[in-house]
Motif scaffolding. Structure first.
Motif, PDB file in Angstrom:
ATOM      1  N   LEU A 689       0.830  -1.202   0.000  1.00 59.28           N
ATOM      2  CA  LEU A 689       0.000   0.000   0.000  1.00 59.28           C
ATOM      3  C   LEU A 689       0.867   1.255   0.000  1.00 59.28           C
ATOM      4  N   ASN A 690       1.925   1.270   0.768  1.00 56.72           N
ATOM      5  CA  ASN A 690       2.804   2.436   0.800  1.00 56.72           C
ATOM      6  C   ASN A 690       3.468   2.651  -0.560  1.00 56.72           C
ATOM      7  N   ASP A 691       3.891   1.556  -1.202  1.00 59.11           N
ATOM      8  CA  ASP A 691       4.485   1.680  -2.543  1.00 59.11           C
ATOM      9  C   ASP A 691       3.471   2.292  -3.514  1.00 59.11           C
ATOM     10  N   ALA A 692       2.211   1.851  -3.392  1.00 58.69           N
ATOM     11  CA  ALA A 692       1.161   2.404  -4.264  1.00 58.69           C
ATOM     12  C   ALA A 692       0.970   3.890  -3.984  1.00 58.69           C
ATOM     13  N   LEU A 693       0.981   4.284  -2.714  1.00 56.88           N
ATOM     14  CA  LEU A 693       0.808   5.692  -2.360  1.00 56.88           C
ATOM     15  C   LEU A 693       1.942   6.535  -2.942  1.00 56.88           C
ATOM     16  N   VAL A 694       3.177   6.077  -2.784  1.00 58.72           N
ATOM     17  CA  VAL A 694       4.329   6.827  -3.307  1.00 58.72           C
ATOM     18  C   VAL A 694       4.256   6.921  -4.831  1.00 58.72           C
ATOM     19  N   ASP A 695       3.948   5.797  -5.460  1.00 61.98           N
ATOM     20  CA  ASP A 695       3.920   5.752  -6.929  1.00 61.98           C
ATOM     21  C   ASP A 695       2.796   6.618  -7.491  1.00 61.98           C
ATOM     22  N   LYS A 696       1.602   6.505  -6.933  1.00 61.76           N
ATOM     23  CA  LYS A 696       0.468   7.260  -7.474  1.00 61.76           C
ATOM     24  C   LYS A 696       0.569   8.753  -7.142  1.00 61.76           C
ATOM     25  N   ARG A 697       1.180   9.073  -6.006  1.00 54.05           N
ATOM     26  CA  ARG A 697       1.402  10.480  -5.685  1.00 54.05           C
ATOM     27  C   ARG A 697       2.323  11.115  -6.729  1.00 54.05           C
ATOM     28  N   ALA A 698       3.380  10.406  -7.104  1.00 56.62           N
ATOM     29  CA  ALA A 698       4.291  10.919  -8.131  1.00 56.62           C
ATOM     30  C   ALA A 698       3.588  11.005  -9.483  1.00 56.62           C
ATOM     31  N   ALA A 699       2.739  10.005  -9.785  1.00 54.90           N
ATOM     32  CA  ALA A 699       2.043   9.993 -11.075  1.00 54.90           C
ATOM     33  C   ALA A 699       1.020  11.121 -11.163  1.00 54.90           C
ATOM     34  N   VAL A 700       0.306  11.371 -10.080  1.00 52.93           N
ATOM     35  CA  VAL A 700      -0.654  12.485 -10.061  1.00 52.93           C
ATOM     36  C   VAL A 700       0.079  13.804 -10.245  1.00 52.93           C
ATOM     37  N   HIS A 701       1.199  13.960  -9.548  1.00 50.12           N
ATOM     38  CA  HIS A 701       1.975  15.193  -9.656  1.00 50.12           C
ATOM     39  C   HIS A 701       2.458  15.401 -11.094  1.00 50.12           C
ATOM     40  N   ALA A 703       1.104  14.249 -13.799  1.00 54.57           N
ATOM     41  CA  ALA A 703      -0.055  14.556 -14.649  1.00 54.57           C
ATOM     42  C   ALA A 703      -0.460  16.019 -14.506  1.00 54.57           C
ATOM     43  N   LEU A 704      -0.465  16.536 -13.295  1.00 58.93           N
ATOM     44  CA  LEU A 704      -0.876  17.926 -13.091  1.00 58.93           C
ATOM     45  C   LEU A 704       0.178  18.896 -13.618  1.00 58.93           C
ATOM     46  N   LEU A 705       1.440  18.512 -13.560  1.00 59.68           N
ATOM     47  CA  LEU A 705       2.484  19.354 -14.162  1.00 59.68           C
ATOM     48  C   LEU A 705       2.344  19.402 -15.682  1.00 59.68           C
ATOM     49  N   ASP A 706       1.825  18.323 -16.258  1.00 62.75           N
ATOM     50  CA  ASP A 706       1.689  18.215 -17.708  1.00 62.75           C
ATOM     51  C   ASP A 706       0.363  18.816 -18.156  1.00 62.75           C
ATOM     52  N   CYS A 707       0.306  20.123 -18.212  1.00 64.85           N
ATOM     53  CA  CYS A 707      -0.876  20.837 -18.707  1.00 64.85           C
ATOM     54  C   CYS A 707      -2.119  20.575 -17.861  1.00 64.85           C
ATOM     55  N   ILE A 708      -1.926  20.392 -16.568  1.00 61.19           N
ATOM     56  CA  ILE A 708      -3.033  20.150 -15.631  1.00 61.19           C
ATOM     57  C   ILE A 708      -3.953  19.075 -16.198  1.00 61.19           C
ATOM     58  N   SER A 712      -5.841  12.139 -16.388  1.00 65.36           N
ATOM     59  CA  SER A 712      -4.791  11.202 -15.973  1.00 65.36           C
ATOM     60  C   SER A 712      -4.625  11.200 -14.461  1.00 65.36           C
ATOM     61  N   ALA A 713      -4.730  12.375 -13.847  1.00 63.91           N
ATOM     62  CA  ALA A 713      -4.600  12.447 -12.388  1.00 63.91           C
ATOM     63  C   ALA A 713      -5.715  11.662 -11.708  1.00 63.91           C
ATOM     64  N   VAL A 714      -6.941  11.783 -12.204  1.00 66.75           N
ATOM     65  CA  VAL A 714      -8.072  11.042 -11.629  1.00 66.75           C
ATOM     66  C   VAL A 714      -7.864   9.536 -11.809  1.00 66.75           C
ATOM     67  N   LYS A 715      -7.334   9.151 -12.956  1.00 67.86           N
ATOM     68  CA  LYS A 715      -7.072   7.729 -13.205  1.00 67.86           C
ATOM     69  C   LYS A 715      -6.059   7.185 -12.194  1.00 67.86           C
TER      70      LYS A 715
END
Length: 948
Positions: A689-701, A703-708, A712-715
């Motif tokens: 679960l912690n690995d998922a949190l770290v990975d998805k937090r980076a992925a959301v970030h 996505a939001l850096l990439d033209c908001i 993708s962030a919701v996914k």
């Protein structure tokens, strides 16, 4: 850019006189020469930026000064950071150091863009329409973390529809992310257009229609005659438009954009014609009812039933049937549009057939509604169905007589309040600054006068003032930055920009010139000005109100895609003419169109769904999910399918929030009751679960850096939800993983908060105080009390005895609290095997609807159970009846029904076995053999029944 020690003299000769005066006043000639030498020596990649920074340093300004502030022209008194700065755009007149930007999308050439380098760069990249949407650019504000943002607000003449929600809710999402996620300090301004051609026309027509209605309240003949004349005029106008479009043949080498616009115009005209035909059919229905009374109404209903292919029925039942057919057809239409391949003739043909069927159903519904309205009051029905057309006719005849400003003001204020109410219902944050055009008329006049004084605008023969595009370009400016085009503005675009009440185009020097100030004609609001009585042009308002609040350069300007040209391009031109520099806006955000049935949703096409209508079916949270699932700059479709997908995703997110909130409450309760049993050590499940949190937090970030990129962030958030749900399923003990789950909840709340989505993990409503509890705390107390009472009752019922009856009643009351009382307050409770209920706070209407659906599902399940029991009983009764028939009688005609035969056998032998079929034909040996076996089986059944 080479060594230019002598260039200063040449440059001075071509510098505008205002610049020369400034240079002389401040002794800048030597400094100018020195700066030119610095440019020659350092060869900077961005000379304009280099000079701006050098000039800023000379003026002792901080690096956070604006990119292109006004210096030679007087800035507004509150222009942030502009005082004392020298702008290289002004200093060097028409010289340009930037390179043009070639669009990757359509190969058009955009003028140079000068990005800021003074603000805080967090790595965010955005779509900037100034540079073409296909290439994201770094977002760097001009003033540290401070972001100056202006959004074009509504023209308040009618109800807001979902197309408006697409813009304002989308920009609310972007604003919250930039503010709450990226931590920029946003000053957000929105403007209310409260004087415009559309407002004038709608207010006048409403006033004249109300007067006509009062005068002819009981005169059906007069109203019918006026409506008939109005429909005739409107029909001729539409037919003329359709014929002109049909006769227009574009050249083979016409640009793709021109072809697309032509096809869109044809589709829009066809839609308007269908809508008009429905109105005409409705009026014809009203006339029949008025002439023939109840008998005519019955005949019309029979005709509509026949056309709909429905047996004779009541009007209400027929309407339900037509609505059901329409819903089913719309689903098929959406699927056909999604699958459309223009090269596939069969699919295109099928789509055309479905479109025709939809139009037919729409026409039948219109006739049915007209029938119902006419049965109550034919006069009121005429006003209801043809009032808009009658209002147009009355305005053409008497519009000039409406001169009271209060009529226009009252109309605008009414719809302004409706807009604000809609935004509140959608959960859109209030702007930091809201302005109205009518409060800025003196400043608008001053703004226009300055452009005239510069020789960049002129007065036409009517008293209107136009921006002189040729003079503007001569001074080194670019026109049509957002929608580059070298030819003349099309008639459609000019009509959109100038409005229905525009003056004569013949008084313009160039067809592309546009109105800064409009001469008022009779029936239009008017203010005194140096050019005669008039009113502001549409575009000028934004330049003036934004300049007053945000100054001569802003970071973000936002609006719908349909505003790019002419509105936003004209804003840029007049603002840059006023301030004397080349970049009024650093970033343009344009929300993609919202389409419905293939066309842009708009009031002019009357193909819109109002925000209030949408909120009757869907929650504000579901609508926000709809736009989170779309990239903000791309067009999107509003349909049953798109809304169903958004509603389903929102439901799954809500279920996760409720489950996580319940788990955290259980964990807190367990920790309070037995702190020694809390387990902090991580096992494999916690690590995953912690690995998922770290990975998805980076992925959301990312996505939001990439033209908001919110889709993708919701996914990625959805993937985190699945990981957390899996963990809670694998590890049911509340004593484990509480700290990690709290971390998941904190992150989830942060991101959803930045999206503007309230969650069940929030404090749901007021924050409470030292003396008062929050709604969430009160709900938790009620739910906990119910859990305790319910568990005691379940135990009492399990134990039996005298308390069992009371336990049943207590459980019934607990269920009523869950299913009836609490849903009305917006509280959803779901019982769980652990005995600790899961609860959430939501909109009462939504929770009640869910409770109603559950009751309906339970009733259907109970009915199905009863039906199955009845079927079983019937089968058992039939089996018992068959078991009472001796084998020798089972083939007799008297028992055909009991044994499921549709026809009787012919002659039987002595043992009752058939010899012939129903037609008298002898049975074959094999057929008789099968019947003998059936008789033997029947003998065993009879024997078994006798033993029972």
């Amino acid at each position: 850019r080479g060594p230019l020690p002598r260039a200063a003299a040449t440059l001075m000769a071509s510098t505008p006189s205002a610049s020369l005066a400034y240079i002389a006043e401040h002794g800048l000639e030597e400094k100018l020469t020195a700066l030119m030498n610095l440019v020659a020596a350092d060869q900077p990649a961005d000379p304009l930026r280099y000079l701006a920074e050098k000039l800023g340093a000379k003026a002792k300004k901080s690096p956070a000064a604006p990119v292109c502030p006004p210096a030679l022209d007087e800035p507004p008194p509150n222009a942030p950071g502009a005082e004392g700065m020298v702008c290289p755009c002004n200093l060097f007149g028409s010289l340009s150091y930037g390179e043009p930007i070639i669009s990757k999308k359509d190969k058009t050439e955009h003028p140079p863009w000068y990005p800021s380098q003074a603000g805080v760069d967090v790595g965010l990249r955005v779509h900037n329409t100034l540079t073409d949407q296909s290439d994201p650019v770094p977002f760097i504000p001009g003033r540290g973390r401070r972001v100056l943002w202006y959004t074009c607000g509504p023209t308040v003449y009618d109800a807001c529809h979902m197309g408006h929600a697409r813009a304002y809710l989308t920009f609310d999402i972007l604003r919250r992310i930039i503010e709450d996620y990226f931590r920029y300090e946003v000053l957000y301004q929105i403007n209310i257009t409260d004087i415009d051609d559309k407002i004038i026309l709608r207010a006048r027509r409403n006033k004249l229609l109300a007067d006509f209605k009062a005068e002819h309240a009981a005169d059906y003949a007069a109203v019918e005659s006026a409506v008939g004349a109005s429909l005739d005029a409107k029909g001729q106008k539409l037919d003329k438009k359709m014929a002109a479009l049909a006769a227009t043949e574009l050249p083979a080498d016409a640009p793709s954009r021109e072809r697309e616009m032509h096809e869109t115009e044809k589709a829009a005209a066809a839609l308007k014609k269908r809508q008009f035909d429905d109105i005409a059919a409705s009026v014809a229905t009203i006339r029949e009812v008025a002439a023939g009374g109840g008998g005519a109404a019955s005949s019309i209903l029979e005709a509509v039933c026949s056309d709909a292919g429905v047996a004779s029925t009541s009007a209400a039942a027929l309407e339900r049937e037509l609505v059901e057919q329409t819903v089913a057809l719309n689903e098929e239409l959406e699927a056909a549009r999604d699958a459309l391949d223009k090269s596939d003739a069969a699919k295109a043909k099928r789509l055309a057939e479905l479109t025709q069927q939809a139009a037919r159903l729409g026409s039948l519904l219109a006739r049915l509604k007209a029938l119902a309205a006419a049965s109550e009051s034919p006069i009121e029905a005429l006003f209801r169905f043809a009032g808009s057309e009658l209002g147009e006719t009355l305005d053409a005849e008497k519009g000039s007589t409406v001169t009271d400003h209060q009529i226009f003001n009252a109309h605008a204020r009414f719809w302004e309040k409706a807009y604000l109410d809609d935004m509140a219902a959608l959960g859109v944050k209030d702007p930091d600054v809201m302005t109205r055009v009518t409060e800025y008329v003196p400043q608008i006049i001053e703004f226009v006068q300055k452009i005239v004084d510069k020789g960049l605008a002129y007065k036409g023969g009517s008293g209107s003032v136009y921006l002189d595009i040729d003079a503007f370009k001569t001074q080194g400016h670019h026109y049509r930055k957002l929608s580059p085009f070298s030819g003349d503005t099309s008639a459609a675009d000019m009509a959109e920009g100038e409005g229905e009440l525009a003056g004569e185009a013949a008084e313009k020097k160039n067809p592309n010139d546009f109105a800064l100030w409009k001469s008022s004609k009779p029936g239009e609001p008017a203010w005194p000005s140096p050019w005669g009585t008039g009113r502001p042009g549409w575009h000028i308002e934004c330049s003036v109100v934004a300049g007053d609040i945000l100054g001569a350069n802003m970071d973000i300007h936002a609006g719908g895609s349909d505003l790019k040209f002419p509105h936003h391009d004209n804003e840029l031109a007049q603002s840059e003419a006023y301030y004397g520099h080349h970049q009024w806006v650093n970033y343009f955000f344009h929300a993609g169109h919202l389409h419905i049935k293939g066309l842009k949703m708009s009031k002019s096409l009357k193909n819109f769904i109002t925000i209030r209508e949408a909120l009757e079916t869907y929650s504000a949270r579901q609508l926000r999910f709809l736009f989170l699932l779309q990239k903000y700059h791309q067009p999107m479709e509003y349909s049953q399918n798109s809304m169903a997908a958004a509603a389903d995703l929102e439901r799954r997110f809500g279920a996760f929030e409720a489950a996580l909130a319940a788990r955290l409450r259980e964990a807190d309760t367990a920790a309070d009751a037995a702190p020694q049993e809390v387990l902090h050590r991580w096992g494999d499940q916690e690590r995953r679960l912690n690995d998922a949190l770290v990975d998805k937090r980076a992925a959301v970030h990312a996505a939001l850096l990439d033209c908001i990129d919110t889709p993708s962030a919701v996914k990625r958030l959805e993937q985190l939800i699945r990981a957390a749900n899996s963990y809670m399923g694998e590890v049911p003990q509340p004593q484990r993983g509480a700290t990690l789950l709290h971390a998941v909840a904190r992150y989830y709340r942060r991101v959803m908060g930045a999206f503007g989505v309230e969650t069940a993990l929030d404090a749901a409503g007021a924050a409470g105080s030292a003396d008062s509890a929050t709604p969430l705390q009160l709900t938790e107390a009620v739910s906990s009390f119910r859990d305790t009472v319910r568990s005691i009752a379940i135990e009492a019922k399990r134990s039996g005895g005298e308390g069992a009856g009371l336990a049943d009643e207590v459980l019934r009351v607990c269920d009523a609290l869950r299913d009836e009382s609490l849903p009305a307050l917006g509280v959803r409770i779901e019982d769980r095997p652990s005995g600790v209920a899961q609860f959430a706070i939501d909109e009462p209407q939504r929770v009640l609807a869910e409770a109603a659906r559950r009751r309906e599902a339970a009733a259907q399940a109970e009915a199905a159970k009863a039906a199955r029991a009845a079927d079983q009983a019937a089968r058992e009764a039939a089996e018992a009846a068959r078991a009472s028939v001796p084998p020798s009688e089972m083939f007799s005609p008297a028992h055909d029904g009991l044994f499921g035969r549709e026809s009787s056998y012919g002659a039987l032998d002595a043992e009752g076995i058939p010899l012939e079929d129903a037609t008298g034909e002898p049975l074959s040996k094999s057929q008789r053999k099968k019947l003998v076996k059936l008789a033997q089986k029947q003998a065993k059944l009879v024997e078994a029944a006798g033993r029972r």
